[in-house]
Every structure is written in structure tokens, then in C-alpha cells.
Motif scaffolding. Structure first.
Motif, short mmCIF file in Angstrom:
data_model
loop_
_atom_site.label_atom_id
_atom_site.label_comp_id
_atom_site.label_asym_id
_atom_site.label_seq_id
_atom_site.Cartn_x
_atom_site.Cartn_y
_atom_site.Cartn_z
N MET A 177 0.83 -1.21 0.00
CA MET A 177 0.00 0.00 0.00
C MET A 177 0.86 1.26 0.00
SD MET A 177 -2.61 1.55 2.87
CE MET A 177 -3.99 0.44 2.63
N ALA A 178 1.89 1.27 0.85
CA ALA A 178 2.77 2.43 0.94
C ALA A 178 3.46 2.70 -0.40
CB ALA A 178 3.80 2.22 2.05
N TYR A 179 3.94 1.63 -1.04
CA TYR A 179 4.65 1.80 -2.31
C TYR A 179 3.72 2.32 -3.40
CZ TYR A 179 7.68 0.80 -6.27
OH TYR A 179 8.45 0.93 -7.41
N LYS A 180 2.50 1.78 -3.47
CA LYS A 180 1.55 2.22 -4.49
C LYS A 180 1.09 3.65 -4.28
CE LYS A 180 -0.13 -2.47 -5.37
NZ LYS A 180 -1.26 -3.44 -5.18
N ARG A 181 0.94 4.03 -3.02
CA ARG A 181 0.47 5.39 -2.71
C ARG A 181 1.55 6.44 -2.92
NH1 ARG A 181 -3.74 6.04 1.33
NH2 ARG A 181 -2.37 7.49 2.43
N GLN A 182 2.80 6.10 -2.60
CA GLN A 182 3.87 7.11 -2.58
C GLN A 182 4.80 7.05 -3.79
OE1 GLN A 182 2.00 8.50 0.12
NE2 GLN A 182 4.01 9.47 0.25
N SER A 183 4.93 5.89 -4.43
CA SER A 183 5.85 5.71 -5.58
C SER A 183 7.23 6.29 -5.29
CB SER A 183 5.26 6.38 -6.83
OG SER A 183 4.00 5.82 -7.15
N PRO A 184 7.93 5.81 -4.27
CA PRO A 184 9.25 6.38 -3.91
C PRO A 184 10.32 6.05 -4.94
CG PRO A 184 8.84 4.38 -2.67
CD PRO A 184 7.57 4.67 -3.42
N GLN A 185 11.35 6.89 -4.97
CA GLN A 185 12.49 6.65 -5.85
C GLN A 185 13.37 5.55 -5.26
OE1 GLN A 185 13.04 8.21 -8.90
NE2 GLN A 185 10.94 8.92 -8.52
N PRO A 186 14.19 4.90 -6.08
CA PRO A 186 15.10 3.86 -5.57
C PRO A 186 16.02 4.43 -4.49
CG PRO A 186 14.97 3.76 -7.96
CD PRO A 186 14.24 5.00 -7.56
N GLY A 187 16.37 3.58 -3.54
CA GLY A 187 17.30 3.99 -2.49
C GLY A 187 16.64 4.34 -1.17
N LEU A 188 15.32 4.25 -1.09
CA LEU A 188 14.63 4.55 0.16
C LEU A 188 15.12 3.60 1.26
CD1 LEU A 188 10.91 5.33 0.75
CD2 LEU A 188 11.93 3.41 1.99
N LEU A 189 15.37 4.14 2.45
CA LEU A 189 15.82 3.33 3.59
C LEU A 189 14.59 2.81 4.34
CD1 LEU A 189 18.25 2.31 5.23
CD2 LEU A 189 18.02 4.34 6.67
N HIS A 190 14.47 1.50 4.45
CA HIS A 190 13.33 0.85 5.10
C HIS A 190 13.81 0.24 6.41
CE1 HIS A 190 10.85 -2.63 6.13
NE2 HIS A 190 9.84 -2.08 5.46
N HIS A 191 13.24 0.71 7.54
CA HIS A 191 13.69 0.24 8.85
C HIS A 191 12.58 -0.50 9.57
CE1 HIS A 191 16.27 0.29 12.43
NE2 HIS A 191 15.13 0.40 13.12
N SER A 192 12.93 -1.62 10.21
CA SER A 192 11.97 -2.42 10.98
C SER A 192 12.70 -3.06 12.14
CB SER A 192 11.36 -3.50 10.08
OG SER A 192 12.34 -4.48 9.76
N ASP A 193 11.97 -3.82 12.95
CA ASP A 193 12.64 -4.64 13.95
C ASP A 193 13.12 -5.93 13.29
OD1 ASP A 193 10.49 -6.41 13.75
OD2 ASP A 193 9.46 -5.59 15.50
N ARG A 194 13.61 -6.87 14.09
CA ARG A 194 14.18 -8.10 13.53
C ARG A 194 13.15 -9.24 13.45
NH1 ARG A 194 20.35 -9.11 15.47
NH2 ARG A 194 21.19 -7.05 14.91
N GLY A 195 11.88 -8.92 13.54
CA GLY A 195 10.84 -9.93 13.52
C GLY A 195 10.91 -10.79 12.27
N SER A 196 10.47 -12.04 12.43
CA SER A 196 10.54 -12.99 11.32
C SER A 196 9.68 -12.52 10.15
CB SER A 196 10.08 -14.37 11.79
OG SER A 196 8.76 -14.31 12.33
#
Length: 249
Positions: A177-196
């Protein structure tokens, strides 16, 4: 302190009896009742009225820090301690969060990313850094899980998904959903926890297809992803904990 107490309870007990028990003169009490309010009294009364208004308008969700911020925006020079004291006097208490614990599973053997974000939460442009996490909501049909994706620049939730289980499909739906709504350029930093859910092969392939750079919190360190966790905490305190949801829908 005694005179206000007598005035507050004057319809429950006889004034003479209260004056005798509390060891003050009745004439002194009536003299106090007739005196003109000082500028300090007027300001205190005005503050109490505005505190109560803001508290009720927030549906009893705001505590003293949030109410203090609102009052300062309105031009009141007031401290959080003063607001807290006046709220105690008026018996105003914000809805308290109930403590539950449900976390993603970080005990797995899947590869994880380094903490590239490293708590650099001040971002200069949109669609440069996204953070994501999962939280949970109690309903009459058991738990509902919510995955959210936040843009660190605006703190806007750009993608989300809900479901009855904490699965990789849940977080993938939020990311899509986020990708379709925002259409970010390559190189975006995606941060999360270490969950499986985030470390699984399918999710990592999706990040690669979207040309995103992965980053993960250090093990057991909630502060590395504090922005999205703070949003979920506010969401629960100001909405989830004050409403009973009969169904997941």
C-alpha cells in the motif's frame, strides 16, 4: 484551604458546624466569601475552566503534558506541574493505557540487516526513510493485528494493513500500500525490527524489487524504532483503549 472546603460542602453540612470542627470563625468565613477575587484568583479560575474544556474536548484522553501544550498555544504561560496540580484538584484523570505484551518473533536464523538508520530520525525530505512495525488491538473476536508504515519526514502513515494473525502477508500488504500510494524513488531506507515477518525471504525480495535499502533495530532495543512505536502507543491510548470493538471489522 479551609474556606474553599467549607464553601464546597456548604450544601451537605451546616456552615457553623464545619467552622467549629475546622477551628475557624464563621465571621471570617463570610468575610472571605464576600471579598473580591484577586488577579491571581481570576487567572486560576480561568485556567481551570480552560483545562476542563480541553480535557472534555479530548474525550478525557489528554493528560497534563498535552493540555499544557494546548494552553501554551492559546497564549497561557503555564507549566505542566501547575496543570497537573489543578487537574488533581478537579479530579480529572486521563485514560490510562492498559499493558499487554505481544511482539514479533526475533528468535530465528534468517539473515538480518545492520542498523543503518541508527536513530537518525530527523529526515529532510519525504520518501527517504520509512519505518514499520506491528501492534495489536483487542476485540470481541480476539486480537486484531495492525501493521503500519510511517514516513519519517512527515510522520505520516503511508501504508497499513490489518488481519487476525501476525503474518508475513500482513506486513507485505502494508508495504505494498505504501509503495503504491507514494511511488518512492530507488534507495529509500526501510527500517523495521528483527521480527521474522520482516526478515523472511518473501519480504526481503519485495524490498529488493522496490529497490529499497534494508535496516533493522538492534536485538532487544525498542529505541531504535521508537517513532513508529510511539505512534502505536498514542493510537492505543487515545482511541483503542477508550472504545470497545465488538468485531475485528
Amino acid at each position: 484551604m479551609i474556606y474553599p472546603f467549607i464553601r464546597k460542602h456548604r450544601f451537605q453540612y451546616r456552615t457553623q458546624k464545619m467552622c467549629t470542627i475546622l477551628q475557624v470563625s464563621r465571621s471570617g468565613y463570610y468575610k472571605w466569601m464576600k471579598r473580591k477575587p484577586t488577579p491571581r484568583d481570576k487567572r486560576r479560575k480561568q485556567l481551570k475552566r480552560r483545562i476542563r474544556d480541553v480535557f472534555i474536548r479530548s474525550k478525557k484522553r489528554y493528560g497534563s503534558p498535552r493540555i499544557t501544550a494546548v494552553l501554551r498555544e492559546e497564549g497561557f504561560a503555564v507549566s505542566s506541574k501547575t496543570v497537573a496540580r489543578l487537574m488533581r484538584e478537579m479530579g480529572l484523570k486521563s485514560c490510562m493505557a492498559r499493558k499487554y505484551k505481544a511482539t514479533t518473533n526475533s528468535k530465528h536464523s534468517m539473515p538480518v540487516h545492520d542498523n543503518t538508520l541508527n536513530r537518525q530520525f530527523n529526515v529532510l525530505a519525504p520518501n527517504k526513510v520509512w519505518v514499520t512495525d506491528i501492534t495489536y488491538i483487542r476485540t470481541g473476536e480476539d486480537w486484531l493485528y495492525l501493521a503500519s508504515v510511517m514516513d519519517l519526514f512527515s510522520r505520516k502513515i503511508v501504508g497499513w494493513a490489518t488481519g487476525p494473525r501476525m503474518t508475513q502477508e500482513l506486513v507485505l500488504d502494508a508495504l505494498d500500500m505504501a509503495y503504491k500510494r507514494q511511488s518512492p524513488q530507488p534507495g529509500l531506507l526501510h527500517h523495521s525490527d528483527r521480527g521474522s515477518q520482516y526478515a523472511c525471504t518473501e519480504y526481503q525480495k519485495r524490498l529488493e524489487s522496490y529497490k529499497m535499502v534494508g535496516s533493522m533495530s538492534r536485538k532487544g532495543n525498542c529505541y531504535d524504532n521508537s517513532c513508529i512505536e510511539a505512534f502505536h502507543s498514542t493510537l492505543k491510548r487515545e482511541l483503542v483503549y477508550v472504545i470497545k470493538f465488538k468485531t475485528r471489522e
